[in-house]
Design a protein around this motif. Structure first.
Motif, mmCIF file in Angstrom:
data_model
loop_
_atom_site.group_PDB
_atom_site.id
_atom_site.type_symbol
_atom_site.label_atom_id
_atom_site.label_comp_id
_atom_site.label_asym_id
_atom_site.label_seq_id
_atom_site.Cartn_x
_atom_site.Cartn_y
_atom_site.Cartn_z
ATOM 1 N N GLN A 188 0.829 -1.223 0.000
ATOM 2 C CA GLN A 188 0.000 0.000 0.000
ATOM 3 C C GLN A 188 0.855 1.263 0.000
ATOM 4 O OE1 GLN A 188 -2.332 -0.496 3.490
ATOM 5 N NE2 GLN A 188 -3.312 -2.365 2.749
ATOM 6 N N ASN A 189 2.030 1.204 0.607
ATOM 7 C CA ASN A 189 2.798 2.433 0.777
ATOM 8 C C ASN A 189 4.249 2.125 0.427
ATOM 9 O OD1 ASN A 189 4.338 4.495 1.748
ATOM 10 N ND2 ASN A 189 3.117 4.825 3.584
ATOM 11 N N SER A 190 4.725 2.706 -0.671
ATOM 12 C CA SER A 190 6.045 2.286 -1.144
ATOM 13 C C SER A 190 7.144 2.680 -0.159
ATOM 14 C CB SER A 190 6.329 2.906 -2.514
ATOM 15 O OG SER A 190 6.335 4.315 -2.390
ATOM 16 N N ARG A 191 6.877 3.728 0.668
ATOM 17 C CA ARG A 191 7.905 4.132 1.620
ATOM 18 C C ARG A 191 8.132 3.041 2.673
ATOM 19 N NH1 ARG A 191 8.245 7.449 6.356
ATOM 20 N NH2 ARG A 191 6.021 7.229 6.642
ATOM 21 N N LEU A 192 7.091 2.233 2.885
ATOM 22 C CA LEU A 192 7.167 1.241 3.961
ATOM 23 C C LEU A 192 7.253 -0.183 3.447
ATOM 24 C CD1 LEU A 192 4.384 2.746 6.185
ATOM 25 C CD2 LEU A 192 6.736 2.434 6.897
ATOM 26 N N SER A 193 7.142 -0.384 2.113
ATOM 27 C CA SER A 193 6.931 -1.770 1.673
ATOM 28 C C SER A 193 8.103 -2.680 2.056
ATOM 29 C CB SER A 193 6.645 -1.830 0.180
ATOM 30 O OG SER A 193 7.531 -0.983 -0.488
ATOM 31 N N ALA A 194 9.328 -2.176 1.872
ATOM 32 C CA ALA A 194 10.469 -3.056 2.197
ATOM 33 C C ALA A 194 10.453 -3.431 3.681
ATOM 34 C CB ALA A 194 11.768 -2.349 1.848
ATOM 35 N N GLN A 195 10.219 -2.421 4.537
ATOM 36 C CA GLN A 195 10.263 -2.681 5.988
ATOM 37 C C GLN A 195 9.148 -3.629 6.414
ATOM 38 O OE1 GLN A 195 10.745 0.182 4.555
ATOM 39 N NE2 GLN A 195 12.396 1.331 5.549
ATOM 40 N N ARG A 196 7.946 -3.388 5.883
ATOM 41 C CA ARG A 196 6.826 -4.243 6.302
ATOM 42 C C ARG A 196 7.025 -5.679 5.834
ATOM 43 N NH1 ARG A 196 1.473 -0.444 5.467
ATOM 44 N NH2 ARG A 196 1.856 0.914 7.258
ATOM 45 N N THR A 197 7.544 -5.825 4.607
ATOM 46 C CA THR A 197 7.765 -7.189 4.113
ATOM 47 C C THR A 197 8.756 -7.909 5.016
ATOM 48 O OG1 THR A 197 7.528 -6.270 1.906
ATOM 49 C CG2 THR A 197 8.403 -8.497 2.060
ATOM 50 N N GLN A 198 9.853 -7.209 5.286
ATOM 51 C CA GLN A 198 10.874 -7.846 6.128
ATOM 52 C C GLN A 198 10.290 -8.178 7.501
ATOM 53 O OE1 GLN A 198 14.012 -5.433 7.699
ATOM 54 N NE2 GLN A 198 15.420 -7.131 7.869
ATOM 55 N N ALA A 199 9.562 -7.223 8.080
ATOM 56 C CA ALA A 199 9.006 -7.417 9.429
ATOM 57 C C ALA A 199 8.053 -8.606 9.436
ATOM 58 C CB ALA A 199 8.294 -6.156 9.873
ATOM 59 N N GLY A 200 7.180 -8.674 8.411
ATOM 60 C CA GLY A 200 6.192 -9.767 8.389
ATOM 61 C C GLY A 200 6.858 -11.126 8.393
ATOM 62 N N TRP A 201 7.812 -11.299 7.464
ATOM 63 C CA TRP A 201 8.448 -12.622 7.383
ATOM 64 C C TRP A 201 9.310 -12.902 8.610
ATOM 65 C CZ3 TRP A 201 6.432 -16.192 4.787
ATOM 66 C CH2 TRP A 201 5.812 -15.958 3.558
ATOM 67 N N LEU A 202 9.919 -11.856 9.146
ATOM 68 C CA LEU A 202 10.754 -12.054 10.338
ATOM 69 C C LEU A 202 9.899 -12.580 11.498
ATOM 70 C CD1 LEU A 202 13.469 -11.722 11.767
ATOM 71 C CD2 LEU A 202 12.823 -9.413 12.358
ATOM 72 N N LEU A 203 8.696 -11.972 11.652
ATOM 73 C CA LEU A 203 7.816 -12.429 12.748
ATOM 74 C C LEU A 203 7.425 -13.888 12.535
ATOM 75 C CD1 LEU A 203 5.444 -9.386 13.387
ATOM 76 C CD2 LEU A 203 7.508 -10.053 14.582
ATOM 77 N N ILE A 204 7.110 -14.252 11.278
ATOM 78 C CA ILE A 204 6.696 -15.644 11.041
ATOM 79 C C ILE A 204 7.868 -16.586 11.322
ATOM 80 C CG2 ILE A 204 5.952 -17.272 9.266
ATOM 81 C CD1 ILE A 204 4.334 -15.018 8.031
ATOM 82 N N ALA A 205 9.070 -16.192 10.845
ATOM 83 C CA ALA A 205 10.230 -17.058 11.065
ATOM 84 C C ALA A 205 10.495 -17.224 12.561
ATOM 85 C CB ALA A 205 11.454 -16.454 10.385
ATOM 86 N N ALA A 206 10.350 -16.123 13.308
ATOM 87 C CA ALA A 206 10.610 -16.210 14.760
ATOM 88 C C ALA A 206 9.528 -17.033 15.449
ATOM 89 C CB ALA A 206 10.660 -14.808 15.351
ATOM 90 N N LEU A 207 8.300 -16.917 14.926
ATOM 91 C CA LEU A 207 7.190 -17.672 15.526
ATOM 92 C C LEU A 207 7.474 -19.173 15.463
ATOM 93 C CD1 LEU A 207 4.320 -17.290 16.674
ATOM 94 C CD2 LEU A 207 3.443 -17.660 14.392
ATOM 95 N N MET A 208 8.170 -19.609 14.420
ATOM 96 C CA MET A 208 8.446 -21.046 14.257
ATOM 97 C C MET A 208 9.270 -21.609 15.416
ATOM 98 S SD MET A 208 6.979 -21.826 11.573
ATOM 99 C CE MET A 208 6.130 -20.899 10.317
#
Length: 2043
Positions: free
Chosen positions: A545-565
């Motif tokens: 939705q917001n190109s200023r944040l897309s890289a950070q949000r993508t990284q954050a999302g996958w990082l949370l899932i990886a840590a959840l494992m």
């Protein structure tokens, strides 16, 4: 060698030896001489001094080797210090002449060196005596130094050090000269010389004040120069010098009284400034700024920076902890400023920044880490202040957002490195403090948490990661903060979604906290996973939705899932579907979509896309590695589809890179790395079709690298063999400085690992505890992953492609040049090694023969590479290649290649490579089979190892030799002697400067000792020569200055001690161990502890004594850190444990201490307890302790306790300063171990009266019970600490103390126990554990202690009990709300644990209360208890029950709920679908796996308590609140089987009880059926007791009785328990349950018979149906019959105790094979219980059934009687005989014997049984083993209990009478008494048919016997008793006789009685026995006279003599009437009592 042991050198023996032996002989003699001189008297020494000096000086000229010259010099010094010093000047002159000599030939060099060493030793020993000669000597030495080579310079420096040491201040005139000389040596090209110079200067600075005043700057600059190009040893020595000098500059403010003017004062700022200069600008100095410095091109070399870092640490540790505490703030700000922006040099590139940060972190860790806990808390506050200050700067810049100025960003950048260091150190500090940091975290003024969280949205990623890591550390240290922190971060992440910094920062923080969960056993609530998953999905979905944040949000999302494992399968399984969906969506579906992507995207979208895909790969990798058990076939199938696409993208990356350029460089690298890492984890079969594409990419990656520098040190070590790494730079070995030294391994262009290179590593399980994960930069990580994956993929592709790939790789090396070629070669060799390693490990094959050529060529090239690490890896690969090919000719050819190269090559590189290759070949092929190979290998290596021109070749050749020795094993025996002499020769001749050669020699010696093994114990001359040589070698190595060589020596001695313990001198070994206990070298400390650990297993006491002796004797101070003199070796080890950070070492220390404790704690009790107490008390808060103790003193404490309490003010005596919590936990565990050890020792340890008595006898006696006050106090201190682990240990200790000491009575106050005086302490220790903020595991433990305390019965007063009881009540109210109300800080299973712990504690208290009430009820029946004690006792016991009763209704409800949960949880997995969805009363469905464990540990007591409660209600009252509770609680046992809990269908009380009954029965049977091996005894016992309680009341008995299958099932289960558990208590409890089941069955049968009789009252008798087993047929069906099951079980018990009962064993039934035997007490109880059960069985059968059972029962009963009828003194029966008689009586009087259907059969069987009893007598009666009385009693039981027709048939009757006759003849009075008593009962039998035959046959012999006694007059009490019993029999006869015979009988009786009467004269002088007889006779006469007056009168009339006697007696009696009354009452009593006692209740 024995000839060498004399004061003078045995020259005759010496001259006969060869060259090598001569050197050995001399060395051995010198070693012996050194000990001898110290032991010989002064006069003897003086006598032989002249000769000795001559001999020693002549050795000087015989070119002695380094160790020999050192010993020679030492001996000269000792000799002169003991003997005369006349000739010493001559000796000095001789030495000086040798040094001046112009002869420069190499052969003369050893003599010069020996002279230098001798001078040093003489001056060191004699000191100022030689002061007048020293200037010449020093001048001479310094002059010689100018022309000396490196060995000479080395020895001269050490010699000067010794001279300075000996002369002290007297050497002042030469200080400047020495200083000048040492300065030049400090930058010498030889590293050993630099070390020696540093040691010399360190000695010099003690006296030469100019070094730390005027010349301070130049000393510092000099040290910085010395660090350049240095090795590890130089850095250690020089940093020690620099640190010491700078510390001295600060300390020595006032030198002496008159301050000399020339010493300038130095402030702390100046010193730090000076060190800082070195750190920042290196050795270029401060003023002379060179040109390149101005240009800003030069950067400080890493080794200088590392050296300075170590100097900082030495500087602080020299000044000490107290100084650091005072000056920490100043020190911290200086250290942090090193990485601030004011010094841009240090941080100009990221690589530099990372390395400098490491150095700063190391300084902080090494200094602050050593402080005590209080000081560390203060330091943490200081660090926090620093963070706040830096935050203000950042905030100012961030708020100034409109000014996009350069200035702002540099300011932020400026502080970022300081912040990273500060945050990491704060994290490490809190991590090491553990829960002791609680006060710090709670302190709002410090604001630790706020400061860290405020740093998370920092603009710099490094700072964000450091802050996140700091949170991770806080959560691991204090798990109670994990949830609040997680919630706070999640909340911020949700709110600040639109700030890029916040999104990355808080996602890092959440990931780091999730990574902390696995370190927190209590976990986090299960629902958090869902929140995090939702948030991650949300971030991923909103990224676009917001190109200023897309890289950070993508990284954050996958990082949370990886840590959840990392939370594991239990959590992940609920979210798996969503994760797989996201994974599927992140990649395009088909290659076509990928093409369209390529055409559409731009640089930014590709950046985000690659970031996202790399994240997804990482998440899946995390899933595969953490949730392996979820990887089912189905899941793998769903994981696979995106993989081909991921590989496609991999192949396209290079073209995408070309298009968009450098911004994509890092993302594409990271993508590659992630994909490779995932593929390594997946099985290769899953990506088979992509293998070739992957292989191509890998080959391209490896051969066309972006890296310009070969970073071999991170790639190769895993591919080399661990042992071979020892050859390489010592940096590869583990050291204390590994953290900073690592950066020196990598070349300057490569960074060390750091968190910002891979944020995903923040949640990974870190290897080293508290240290930050250190991922390498992506450029290196990609290569490392590619190398690993290449091994797997290459092994799985087709052979053709494999060959092609290998050839391509080979070409790629040929086509590159220079450094580039080195890089490619490194990568290629690594990957081929990895491939060979994988193939060898997975037992695959290489493929066709042509594969060998490229592989060989690759490896051969590397074998001759200039990089030693590459040569190592190549040698390993070379050997693996032969292992895989596994073909003798190939192997031989390879070996030949190496032989040829070694023979022809002259360069060191080839020689080292190929010699190691030979060694590796042997290692993998286990001694190449043919011995000629072995011979040629050994021959070549011998030659190489003597090549003194190249130490490297020697080192590698010797290492290879050690490998060959190891692998050849017994084949090597023929080479042992030559090898050993080679080793000794080299040890004696290789210069000490070549430490690496010595290390290899040590490895060879170690291998040789292992090869010889136990043979070293032998006594043959050859073996003893070998052994002496081994010991000699060890001695040489122990003297070596290099620490690693010393470590080798220690491990060789350790091996020797294992194989030949008698020949190792323990005291010298222990002394060398103690000296090195605190060595600065980690590997040496490890060797010391490994050795100690082995020694104390065998000889703990000796080792401990040697250590203390050594500490007392040693003139020089031992290592200052180990205070052995005061606290012994044990205390020193505890201190070391406290300081040590290396995990392996700590483990060894603990093991060593445990072994010492096991073997010595009982003998040195006070010592060990004092150690533990000192450790525990050293940091305890004394305020709490004091108040409890003073309270106790007022209560009237005993003297010894008072003295314990007064020591607390005395702080001086503490040997331990502020030990850490982990050490205190270990001390508390030691206390528990000590108590356990004492249990197996003397009983006086737990008996205070005995202990005090033995202490009086010998004051050295020491017992645990005398230290009870200390034990309680230690437990109290630990239980009230801040650290949770320590609280747990303290509570455990308290529990052990309560359990062991509860029953010990207090001798001074009868009726009390010794623990009673400590109730205040116990209460105070428990109270804090019940506060609201205590973690559940501590509360759970405290509950256990509470219940143990209440149950122990120590406190009898209710008011005192209430204090502890109140704690349990409070916890009960807390848990009543069930699983919903408990804290949300931890996982739900934690609250399950707490609830169950509380319920279990209450259950234990309730069980004890009920038991006490029972035991107090029983004595009330007997009037013997004094009223008062009963009143008091029952008051407390009933009182306890009253206390529980108030909460019982609540408790019972909760107990039932818990049991129902347990029942549901133990159901097999196939019923999972039927379990309630929301979980049970106390667990949630998701956490059921974790909850199970807690249920397993507590269900048994809860079951027992519930059963008792149900029993107490008698199953008759329904719960008053049953209906209500149905609505209030989700699951209660009432609603168990209902579909809804609406309460619509309310059950009848009968149903409720049936449910409860089946619940308890079901749980018990399920448990007892399948007893797991880990089932505890207490669970089994509790379960059986629960069953007993259940069957105590009628209602459940009727259930069991009426359901026969249920009964049989239970019996079978109990049978199994008895078979599988040997414990007598469990078997007895099982038998008790069996008895109850049989009773239930009996009741059921009776009830049925009764009701049948009532119903069919009118009907005819015959038509009554038969009840009971066996119905009409009498058949018992196994498996369907209760009686059969019972019989099986009883037989099992009886045959186990009495195997003779088994007819199979004894041949035929009833045969007597062995003597009767006594059983143990437990055995008797078991047999008795089984017999009682047997006797109950006929009542359960129908008449026909009883007939089929009877023979078995009789056989067993009589069998037990026969086997255990042992004669007892005093005529008593053994317990088993009593039981069998009792059982016999029960059987014989069974109604079945008289029932008409079974009457005849029973009669026959009983007659047979009687015959069996009669047959027990020996036929000839000569050798009678059995006890006649037991058998007679059995016969009597038969006579009296059966119907007359059984015993009256003549043959049986006559035999019985015969037995009585025989027994009456026996002279034993006890037997006679018993026989009379039995006859009495038979004579009184109402049926004359039975009694008369006995009367006729036996009366005459009875009368005869009485008359005989009458003649003889009884002599003692037993005879008197016999007489009385006889008279009783006659009296009974008189009573039963017919009228006509009565007169005759009375006429017999009267004369006997009257003959015992005494007249008044005789009465006075009679013995007490005669008097007693007189009274008895008179009394009987008075009784008989009136009864049979007519007969009486006629007898009197016929015999006047009798009449006269009687009258006299009566007259005399009236005189002594006072006496008579008491006597007669007494006799009456005794008669009565004894008859009661003897007749017991069989008859």
């Amino acid at each position: 060698m024995e000839l060498a042991h004399s004061l003078l050198l045995n020259e005759a023996a010496y001259n006969q030896l060869g060259e090598v032996q001569k050197a050995e002989f001399i060395f051995d003699w010198l070693r012996y001489l050194e000990k001898l001189l110290l032991a010989t008297s002064r006069s003897d020494v003086k006598e032989k001094q002249k000769t000795l000096v001559e001999q020693l000086l002549s050795l000087l000229n015989s070119s002695p080797g380094p160790p020999t010259r050192k010993l020679l010099a030492k001996n000269l010094g000792i000799l002169y210090s003991i003997g005369d010093t006349f000739s010493v000047y001559e000796t000095i002159d001789k030495c000086n002449d040798l040094i001046r000599s112009k002869d420069d030939s190499p052969s003369y060099l050893p003599n010069k060196l020996a002279a230098v060493v001798c001078l040093g030793s003489l001056y060191k020993k004699l000191g100022r005596i030689l002061a007048n000669t020293f200037t010449d000597t020093v001048g001479n030495i310094l002059k010689a130094m100018k022309s000396a080579e490196s060995q000479g310079r080395y020895e001269i420096m050490l010699s000067l050090q010794n001279i300075l040491k000996g002369l002290g201040a007297a050497a002042a005139p030469c200080h400047r000269d020495v200083y000048k000389a040492a300065r030049s040596c400090l930058t010498d090209r030889s590293m050993a010389v630099r070390c020696a110079a540093a040691k010399c200067l360190l000695e010099l600075q003690n006296e030469a004040s100019f070094m730390w005043s005027t010349d301070l700057d130049s000393v510092a600059t000099l040290c910085f120069k010395s660090f350049e190009g240095s090795n590890y040893d130089v850095r250690i020595s020089v940093s020690k010098l620099l640190g010491a000098v700078l510390a001295k500059a600060i300390i020595s403010k006032h030198p002496g009284a008159a301050p000399r003017q020339n010493i300038r004062r130095v402030s702390l700022e100046e010193v730090l400034e000076l060190l800082g200069t070195g750190f920042l600008r290196g050795s270029s100095g401060f003023l002379r700024v060179s040109g390149d410095m101005l240009k800003g091109t030069s950067s400080v070399s890493r080794d200088v920076r590392v050296g300075v870092t170590q100097a900082y640490v030495v500087f602080v540790s020299t000044l000490g902890a107290a100084w650091l505490e005072k000056n920490f703030a100043a020190f911290l700000s200086h250290i942090l400023s090193l990485v601030s922006q004011s010094h841009p040099k240090v941080t100009q590139t990221q690589i530099d920044a990372v390395c400098s940060r490491r150095c700063v972190s190391f300084i902080l860790r090494a200094t602050v880490g050593g402080l005590g806990e209080k000081a560390q808390i203060a330091a943490a506050k200081d660090i926090c202040q620093a963070i706040w200050k830096l935050k203000k700067v950042v905030d100012a810049v961030m708020s100034d957002s409109n000014l996009e100025t350069r200035l702002g960003s540099t300011d932020v950048a400026a502080s970022q490195h300081m912040l990273v260091c500060a945050l990491q150190e704060l994290g490490s500090l809190i991590h090491s403090l553990g829960t002791t940091a609680a006060p710090l975290l709670q302190d709002s003024s410090a604001g630790i948490l706020d400061s860290v969280i405020s740093m998370i949205p920092h603009p710099s990623v490094s700072v964000q990661l450091a802050a996140a890591w700091c949170l991770h550390c806080i959560a691991v240290a204090s798990p109670s903060y994990l949830m609040p922190l997680l919630d706070r971060c999640l909340e911020r992440l949700t709110i600040l979604k639109s700030s890029p910094e916040a999104v990355t920062g808080f996602s890092f923080a959440v990931a780091a906290l999730l990574g902390a969960v696995k370190h927190c056993p209590l976990g986090i609530p299960h629902g958090k996973g869902k929140i995090i998953m939702t948030l991650a999905e949300d971030l991923l979905c909103s990224a676009a939705q917001n190109s200023r944040l897309s890289a950070q949000r993508t990284q954050a999302g996958w990082l949370l899932i990886a840590a959840l494992m990392t939370l594991g399968s239990a959590v992940v399984s609920h979210h798996l579907a969503r994760v797989l969906l996201l994974w599927k969506c992140v990649f395009p579906v088909s290659p076509k979509d990928l093409e369209t992507e390529k055409s559409r995207g731009d640089s930014f979208t590709w950046q985000v896309t690659l970031e996202g895909r790399a994240g997804a790969l990482c998440a899946v990798k995390s899933f595969v590695s953490h949730c392996g058990d979820l990887l089912t076939e189905e899941v793998i199938q769903r994981l696979l589809p995106p993989l081909p696409c991921a590989v496609d993208l991999l192949t396209q990356l290079s073209s995408i890179l070309k298009t968009y350029g450098s911004p994509l460089k890092t993302p594409s690298l990271v993508y590659r790395q992630r994909l490779y890492e995932l593929l390594i984890l997946l099985p290769p079969e899953t990506y088979e079709e992509n293998l070739s594409a992957i292989l191509k990419e890998l080959a391209a990656d490896l051969t066309a690298p972006d890296i310009q520098v070969a970073a071999s040190t991170f790639l190769l070590p895993p591919l080399c063999h661990r042992d071979d790494l020892l050859l390489l730079s010592p940096l590869l070995q583990e050291t204390d400085h590994r953290f900073i030294e690592e950066q020196l391994l990598l070349c300057n262009g490569i960074a060390c690992g750091s968190l910002e290179y891979d944020p995903y590593s923040i949640y990974k399980k870190d290897v080293e505890g508290d240290s930050v994960p250190k991922p390498l930069p992506p450029t290196l990580s990609v290569i490392s992953a590619a190398v690993k994956l290449f091994g797997v993929v290459c092994a799985h592709v087709g052979e053709a492609q494999r060959l092609l790939t290998l050839e391509q790789l080979l070409d790629s090396i040929k086509h590159t040049k220079g450094t580039r070629q080195q890089v490619v070669q490194l990568h290629v060799v690594s990957s081929v090694s990895s491939f060979l390693k994988y193939v060898a490990g997975s037992k695959r094959n290489l493929g066709p023969e042509e594969m060998r050529r490229p592989a060989l060529a690759l490896v051969m090239g590397a074998l001759e590479s200039p990089s030693p690490l590459l040569r190592c890896a190549a040698a390993e690969a070379w050997a693996r290649l032969t292992q895989i090919v596994d073909d003798g000719t190939f192997t031989a050819a390879l070996a030949q290649v190496s032989f040829d190269r070694l023979k022809s090559a002259r360069d060191a590189v080839t020689r080292t490579g190929h010699s190691l290759a030979l060694g590796s070949l042997h290692r993998y092929l286990g001694g190449i089979s043919s011995s000629q190979h072995l011979n040629s290998c050994v021959g070549i290596l011998y030659t190489l190892s003597q090549d003194s021109t190249s130490p490297d070749v020697q080192t590698w050749a010797l290492h290879a030799l050690s490998l060959i020795i190891d692998s050849a094993g017994p084949l090597y025996y023929m080479h042992v002697e030559p090898t050993l002499s080679l080793i000794i020769m080299l040890l004696l001749n290789v210069p000490p400067t070549h430490a690496e050669v010595h290390q290899s020699l040590g490895r060879c010696l170690n291998a040789l000792i292992t090869t010889l093994g136990p043979e070293l114990q032998g006594n043959s001359t050859s073996i003893s020569t070998l052994r002496t040589s081994c010991l000699l070698g060890c001695a040489v190595m122990q003297d070596n200055p290099d620490c690693l060589v010393q470590a080798q020596a220690i491990s060789c001695l350790q091996q020797l001690h294992m194989f030949a313990p008698r020949h190792v001198n323990l005291s010298s070994l222990v002394s060398s161990l103690c000296v090195n206990l605190c060595s600065p070298y980690l590997l040496l400390r490890r060797a010391v502890l490994a050795c100690l650990r082995q020694l104390v297993q065998r000889e703990a006491a000796e080792v401990s004594e040697h250590a203390v002796m050594l500490a007392k004797d040693s003139r020089e101070e031992l290592t200052p850190d180990a205070n052995i003199r005061e606290v012994g070796l044990e205390g020193a080890l505890l201190t070391l444990l406290d300081k040590e950070t290396d995990q392996r070492l700590c483990h060894d220390i603990k093991e060593t201490l445990n072994h010492m404790l096991t073997s010595m704690a009982v003998d040195k009790l006070s010592f060990w307890l004092k150690l533990c107490k000192d450790v525990l008390a050293a940091s305890a808060d004394f305020t709490a302790v004091t108040c409890v103790d003073t309270m106790q003193e007022e209560e009237g404490d005993k003297g010894d306790d008072a003295s314990v309490l007064t020591t607390r003010n005395d702080d001086r005596s503490h040997p331990f300063t502020n030990p850490r919590w982990a050490t205190r936990v270990f001390a508390a565990e030691c206390v528990c171990r000590i108590i356990n050890q004492c249990e197996h020792a003397h009983s006086a340890h737990f008996d205070i009266a005995l202990a005090q008595e033995m202490r009086k006898r010998d004051s050295r006696n020491d017992f645990l019970v005398l230290h009870l006050a200390d034990l309680v106090r230690m437990a109290f201190m630990a239980a009230t600490d801040h650290s949770d682990q320590l609280r747990l240990s303290g509570l455990e200790t308290l529990l052990v103390v309560i359990r062991r000491f509860a029953a010990i009575p207090e001798p001074e106050f009868p009726g009390h126990v010794i623990l009673e005086q400590y109730q205040a302490n116990v209460g105070a220790a428990l109270r804090p554990a019940f506060t609201s903020e205590t973690p559940p595991d501590v509360t759970a433990k405290a509950c256990q202690v509470c219940s143990a305390w209440i149950a122990s019965g120590v406190v009898s007063d209710l008011n005192d009990l209430r204090r502890v009881h109140q704690l349990l009540v409070s916890s009960l109210t807390k848990i009543q709300a069930g699983k919903e109300a408990l804290s949300h800080l931890y996982n739900e299973s934690a609250s399950t644990m707490e609830i169950l712990a509380v319920l279990k504690a209450w259950a234990e208290v309730y069980i004890i209360a009920v038991e006490r009430q029972k035991t107090h009820r029983q004595p009330l029946k007997t009037p013997t208890c004094s009223e008062e004690s009963v009143r008091n006792g029952s008051h407390s016991s009933d009182g306890l029950l009253d206390l529980v009763l108030t909460d019982l209704s609540t408790l019972s409800r909760l107990w039932l709920a818990a049991l129902q949960d347990f029942a549901l949880l133990t159901l097999p997995s196939e019923f999972a679908s039927q379990l309630p969805v929301e979980g049970g009363a106390f667990y949630t469905a998701e956490t059921s796996e974790n909850a199970k464990l807690h249920y397993y540990s507590s269900w048994a007591l809860i079951l027992h308590a519930t059963a008792l409660w149900l029993t107490s209600t008698g199953f008759v009252v329904a719960d008053p609140d049953e209906g209500a509770s149905n609505l209030s609680r989700p699951v209660t046992p009432t609603s168990m089987c209902q579909g809804s809990s609406s309460g619509a269908t309310v059950k009848s009380p009968e149903d409720v009880y049936t449910d409860r009954f089946h619940l308890i029965l079901g749980i018990s049977v399920e448990f007892l059926c399948s007893l797991r091996s880990d089932a505890t005894m207490e669970s089994i016992t509790a379960c059986l007791h629960a069953l007993q309680a259940l069957l105590d009341v009628p209602w459940p008995r009727s259930k069991i009785g009426s359901d026969q299958d249920l009964g049989i099932e239970l019996l079978n289960v109990l049978h199994r328990v008895i078979l599988t558990r040997e414990s007598p208590s469990i078997q007895l409890a099982s038998l008790e349950v069996v008895r109850q089941i049989i009773c239930a069955a009996q009741e059921h049968v009776k009830e049925k018979r009764r009701s049948a009789e009532v119903d069919d009252g009118a009907a005819e008798k015959e038509t009554l149906p038969e009840f009971g087993e066996g119905k009409d047929t009498g058949g018992l069906v196994p498996g369907k019959s209760l009686v059969f099951a019972t019989l099986e079980l009883c037989v099992c018990i009886l045959v186990r105790q009495l195997p003779e009962l088994n007819p199979k064993l004894t041949g035929s039934p009833g045969e007597k094979a062995t003597k009767p035997q006594m059983l143990s007490e437990d055995g008797s109880k078991l047999v008795s219980a089984a017999l009682i059960i047997l006797s109950e069985l006929p009542a359960v059968c129908s008449p026909e059934g009883s007939i089929s059972v009877l023979p078995t029962i009789l056989y067993l009963t009589i069998g037990v009687l026969r086997e255990t009828a042992v004669r007892f003194p005093g005529g008593q029966f053994s317990a088993t005989v009593a039981a069998s008689l009792q059982a016999l009586k029960g059987i014989l009087s069974s109604p079945m014997a008289r029932a008409e259907k079974s009457h005849t059969a029973w009669t026959d069987l009983l007659r047979s049984a009687l015959t069996t009893v009669l047959d027990c007598w020996d036929p000839d009666g000569t050798h009678q083993e059995l006890d006649e009385v037991s058998l007679l009693t059995a016969i009597t039981v038969f006579i009296l209990s059966t119907s007359p027709e059984v015993t009256t048939i003549p043959c049986l009757q006559n035999r019985c009478i015969e037995k009585f006759k025989v027994t009456l003849e026996i002279k034993d009075p006890m037997v006679q008494i018993k026989t009379y008593q039995l006859l009495l009962s038979i004579f009184q039998y109402p049926n004359p048919a039975v009694s008369y035959p006995y009367i006729y046959s036996l009366v005459s012999s009875i009368v005869e016997q009485l008359q005989e006694i009458d003649k003889r007059k009884p002599e003692d009490a037993t005879e008197l008793q016999v007489f009385k019993e006889g008279i009783k029999v006659l009296e009974a006869l008189v009573a039963v006789a017919e009228e006509r015979h009565r007169a005759q009988l009375v006429a017999c009786l009267l004369p006997i009685l009257i003959s015992f009467l005494l007249d008044e004269n005789a009465l006075g002088s009679a013995t007490s026995i005669m008097r007693n007889l007189h009274d008895f006779a008179l009394q009987n006469l008075m009784h008989i006279g009136p009864q049979y007056s007519s007969v009486f009168k006629s007898v009197m009339a016929s015999s006047p003599a009798l009449k006269a006697r009687l009258e006299a007696a009566i007259k005399g009696n009236q005189e002594s009437v006072k006496v008579r009354i008491p006597v007669s009452t007494h006799t009456k009593h005794s008669g009565k009592n004894s008859s009661i006692q003897l007749k017991t209740n069989f008859l």
